[in-house]
Design a protein around this motif. Structure first.
Motif, PDB file in Angstrom:
ATOM      1  N   ARG A 117      35.258  42.324   8.032  1.00 37.22           N
ATOM      2  CA  ARG A 117      36.010  41.235   8.692  1.00 37.22           C
ATOM      3  C   ARG A 117      35.291  39.900   8.547  1.00 37.22           C
TER       4      ARG A 117
ATOM      5  N   ALA B 245      35.871  38.725   5.041  1.00 36.21           N
ATOM      6  CA  ALA B 245      37.270  38.307   4.906  1.00 36.21           C
ATOM      7  C   ALA B 245      37.482  36.935   5.536  1.00 36.21           C
TER       8      ALA B 245
ATOM      9  N   SER C  31      42.442  38.559   3.878  1.00 33.66           N
ATOM     10  CA  SER C  31      42.536  39.666   4.832  1.00 33.66           C
ATOM     11  C   SER C  31      41.453  40.708   4.560  1.00 33.66           C
ATOM     12  N   PRO C  32      41.033  41.448   5.592  1.00 34.80           N
ATOM     13  CA  PRO C  32      40.084  42.539   5.372  1.00 34.80           C
ATOM     14  C   PRO C  32      40.624  43.573   4.371  1.00 34.80           C
TER      15      PRO C  32
ATOM     16  N   ILE D  81      35.211  36.385  -2.821  1.00 38.30           N
ATOM     17  CA  ILE D  81      34.769  37.398  -1.860  1.00 38.30           C
ATOM     18  C   ILE D  81      33.300  37.733  -2.080  1.00 38.30           C
TER      19      ILE D  81
ATOM     20  N   VAL E 186      39.844  42.422   0.914  1.00 37.17           N
ATOM     21  CA  VAL E 186      38.424  42.649   0.595  1.00 37.17           C
ATOM     22  C   VAL E 186      38.241  44.104   0.172  1.00 37.17           C
TER      23      VAL E 186
END
Length: 178
Positions: free
Chosen positions: A28, A31, A37-38, A9, A41
């Motif tokens: 987003r 991600a 997925s957001p 990330i 994160v």
């Protein structure tokens, strides 16, 4: 060494922030780049500002210890030119580019000084005079980095590496010499 989800990330965020700036990157986006997925994160970093802070790291200058004082300018220029021509990261340029879009520009400036200016100031003997010389040398190196990496000046086929290191290295050396 295994890459953790957090490392992935941060690596993707670092690239996106460098390319688009703080305002141009969303959770987003990060991600999607990291293929997570957001929510994941956010779980790993907490907020967009925290993500930027964690991702905006600077690679230090190459070790200066073994370089003779009268060759320091050429060494710094040579390292910069080699990184640019290899298409690798240019730490000084990255530091400068990240300041303007940062949510807390003063924090990024402080980090820049800690990673780049302070070691050079120490190498030059410390104090106000050393700070002034280090700042001048870093400014000249940043000018070369912007010219070469962003504007395409001094590239292969335009200027030979050794000629550039000799001429620009002498200019930087003149700035750092007492």
């Amino acid at each position: 060494m295994t890459t953790t989800t957090r490392d992935l990330i941060l690596r993707k965020a670092s690239r996106l922030f460098a390319e688009r700036g703080y305002a141009g990157v969303s959770i987003r986006d990060v991600a999607a780049a990291a293929e997570v997925s957001p929510a994941l994160v956010m779980k790993h970093v907490g907020s967009k500002a925290a993500l930027f802070d964690a991702a905006a790291t600077f690679e230090p200058l190459p070790p200066l210890g073994p370089v003779p004082d009268d060759e320091l300018g050429a060494f710094l220029v040579g390292d910069l030119v080699d990184r640019i021509r290899a298409g690798g990261s240019v730490p000084l340029l990255r530091g400068a580019v990240l300041v303007l879009p940062a949510p807390e520009p003063d924090q990024v400036r402080e980090r820049f000084h800690t990673v780049y200016a302070d070691p050079l100031v120490e190498r030059l003997g410390g104090g106000e005079q050393a700070r002034a010389r280090a700042d001048a040398a870093l400014s000249a190196l940043l000018g070369l980095a912007v010219g070469a990496r962003i504007l395409g000046l001094c590239g292969p086929g335009l200027v030979e590496r050794d000629d550039l290191v000799r001429v620009y290295g002498a200019a930087v050396q003149g700035l750092i010499a007492p």
